[in-house]
Design a protein around this motif. Structure first.
Motif, mmCIF file in Angstrom:
data_model
loop_
_atom_site.group_PDB
_atom_site.id
_atom_site.type_symbol
_atom_site.label_atom_id
_atom_site.label_comp_id
_atom_site.label_asym_id
_atom_site.label_seq_id
_atom_site.Cartn_x
_atom_site.Cartn_y
_atom_site.Cartn_z
ATOM 1 N N GLY A 43 -51.750 -41.868 -26.607
ATOM 2 C CA GLY A 43 -51.760 -41.439 -25.210
ATOM 3 C C GLY A 43 -50.559 -40.648 -24.744
ATOM 4 N N ILE A 44 -49.541 -40.449 -25.600
ATOM 5 C CA ILE A 44 -48.388 -39.676 -25.105
ATOM 6 C C ILE A 44 -48.662 -38.180 -25.118
ATOM 7 C CG2 ILE A 44 -46.663 -41.435 -25.645
ATOM 8 C CD1 ILE A 44 -45.835 -39.707 -28.046
ATOM 9 N N GLU A 45 -49.569 -37.737 -25.992
ATOM 10 C CA GLU A 45 -49.872 -36.305 -26.061
ATOM 11 C C GLU A 45 -50.477 -35.800 -24.753
ATOM 12 O OE1 GLU A 45 -52.407 -33.069 -28.697
ATOM 13 O OE2 GLU A 45 -52.712 -35.187 -29.048
ATOM 14 N N ASP A 46 -51.390 -36.561 -24.189
ATOM 15 C CA ASP A 46 -52.058 -36.098 -22.964
ATOM 16 C C ASP A 46 -51.329 -36.532 -21.693
ATOM 17 O OD1 ASP A 46 -52.693 -38.788 -22.766
ATOM 18 O OD2 ASP A 46 -54.806 -38.525 -23.228
ATOM 19 N N GLY A 47 -50.187 -37.194 -21.835
ATOM 20 C CA GLY A 47 -49.395 -37.579 -20.666
ATOM 21 C C GLY A 47 -49.868 -38.833 -19.969
ATOM 22 N N LYS A 48 -50.841 -39.523 -20.526
ATOM 23 C CA LYS A 48 -51.342 -40.752 -19.903
ATOM 24 C C LYS A 48 -50.301 -41.858 -19.964
ATOM 25 C CE LYS A 48 -55.144 -44.042 -19.998
ATOM 26 N NZ LYS A 48 -56.408 -44.434 -20.584
ATOM 27 N N TYR A 49 -49.541 -41.883 -21.068
ATOM 28 C CA TYR A 49 -48.514 -42.905 -21.244
ATOM 29 C C TYR A 49 -47.151 -42.268 -21.448
ATOM 30 C CZ TYR A 49 -52.551 -45.886 -22.086
ATOM 31 O OH TYR A 49 -53.742 -46.544 -21.956
ATOM 32 N N ALA A 50 -46.130 -42.968 -20.976
ATOM 33 C CA ALA A 50 -44.746 -42.556 -21.191
ATOM 34 C C ALA A 50 -44.153 -43.422 -22.287
ATOM 35 C CB ALA A 50 -43.941 -42.720 -19.904
ATOM 36 N N LEU A 51 -43.238 -42.849 -23.042
ATOM 37 C CA LEU A 51 -42.563 -43.560 -24.117
ATOM 38 C C LEU A 51 -41.258 -44.115 -23.547
ATOM 39 C CD1 LEU A 51 -42.850 -44.033 -27.213
ATOM 40 C CD2 LEU A 51 -41.431 -42.015 -27.506
ATOM 41 N N VAL A 52 -41.085 -45.433 -23.603
ATOM 42 C CA VAL A 52 -39.897 -46.069 -23.041
ATOM 43 C C VAL A 52 -39.143 -46.779 -24.158
ATOM 44 C CG1 VAL A 52 -39.027 -47.780 -21.398
ATOM 45 C CG2 VAL A 52 -41.028 -46.391 -20.809
ATOM 46 N N THR A 53 -37.893 -46.367 -24.358
ATOM 47 C CA THR A 53 -37.032 -46.983 -25.351
ATOM 48 C C THR A 53 -35.917 -47.702 -24.614
ATOM 49 O OG1 THR A 53 -37.477 -45.205 -26.900
ATOM 50 C CG2 THR A 53 -35.560 -46.540 -27.348
ATOM 51 N N ARG A 54 -35.708 -48.943 -24.948
ATOM 52 C CA ARG A 54 -34.636 -49.709 -24.314
ATOM 53 C C ARG A 54 -33.571 -50.010 -25.347
ATOM 54 N NH1 ARG A 54 -37.386 -52.744 -19.537
ATOM 55 N NH2 ARG A 54 -39.283 -51.539 -19.500
ATOM 56 N N LYS A 55 -32.425 -49.401 -25.159
ATOM 57 C CA LYS A 55 -31.300 -49.611 -26.069
ATOM 58 C C LYS A 55 -30.097 -50.020 -25.227
ATOM 59 C CE LYS A 55 -31.177 -48.286 -29.922
ATOM 60 N NZ LYS A 55 -31.367 -48.852 -31.236
ATOM 61 N N PHE A 56 -29.448 -51.074 -25.620
ATOM 62 C CA PHE A 56 -28.270 -51.540 -24.905
ATOM 63 C C PHE A 56 -27.069 -51.470 -25.834
ATOM 64 C CE2 PHE A 56 -31.932 -53.645 -23.037
ATOM 65 C CZ PHE A 56 -31.788 -53.264 -21.713
ATOM 66 N N GLY A 57 -26.010 -50.815 -25.374
ATOM 67 C CA GLY A 57 -24.789 -50.753 -26.160
ATOM 68 C C GLY A 57 -24.812 -49.745 -27.290
ATOM 69 N N SER A 58 -25.832 -48.926 -27.366
ATOM 70 C CA SER A 58 -25.912 -47.930 -28.434
ATOM 71 C C SER A 58 -26.407 -46.627 -27.845
ATOM 72 C CB SER A 58 -26.880 -48.402 -29.527
ATOM 73 O OG SER A 58 -27.109 -47.366 -30.448
ATOM 74 N N GLY A 59 -25.791 -45.546 -28.262
ATOM 75 C CA GLY A 59 -26.230 -44.231 -27.828
ATOM 76 C C GLY A 59 -27.088 -43.564 -28.884
#
Length: 139
Positions: A89-105
């Motif tokens: 679903g990310i190709e058609d924009g229906k879903y967003a990709l959410v990455t949660r990273k703490f303390g790392s760039g």
């Protein structure tokens, strides 16, 4: 012959794993996705895959090619990300990709990213990143 429950569970898990690993290998990009990827990488050559890329304050700009291919641009380098599992679903924009990273760039291979429904904000699944292949301009 009687199989115990742990044995059946193990057999089921192995079958599921085999299905997942085979499914990515069998998926061929659409002609449109192949064309978008070729255009984005034109004049560049692939380097050795890396496990992590820098993403301090979101500096690595993301571009979705299809549900199986994501590009990250960091200055003049474009990294091709082929997730281990489809980011449905990310190709058609229906879903967003959410990455949660703490303390790392960094964004790394093995990171599990949530897929969030853009309209409702509810989690709709996840996908796991593989290695990042850097593409740099040919000199």
């Amino acid at each position: 012959m009687k199989l115990r429950v742990p044995t059946l569970t193990m057999i089921g898990a192995l079958c599921a794993l085999a299905t997942l690993s085979a499914s990515q290998a069998e998926v061929a990009p659409t002609p449109a996705a192949s064309q978008k990827l070729a255009k984005a990488l034109e004049g560049r050559t692939a380097g050795q895959p890396v496990n992590c890329i820098q993403n301090i304050r979101g500096q690595a700009k993301m571009r979705v090619i299809d549900d199986w291919t994501i590009l990250f641009r960091d200055q003049s380098t474009i990294y091709v990300q082929k997730p281990r599992s489809e980011c449905v679903g990310i190709e058609d924009g229906k879903y967003a990709l959410v990455t949660r990273k703490f303390g790392s760039g960094e964004i790394c291979s093995g990171d599990i990213n949530q897929l969030v429904d853009v309209g409702t904000g509810f989690q709709a699944g996840h996908c796991t990143f593989g290695e990042f292949v850097p593409y740099r301009r040919i000199k």
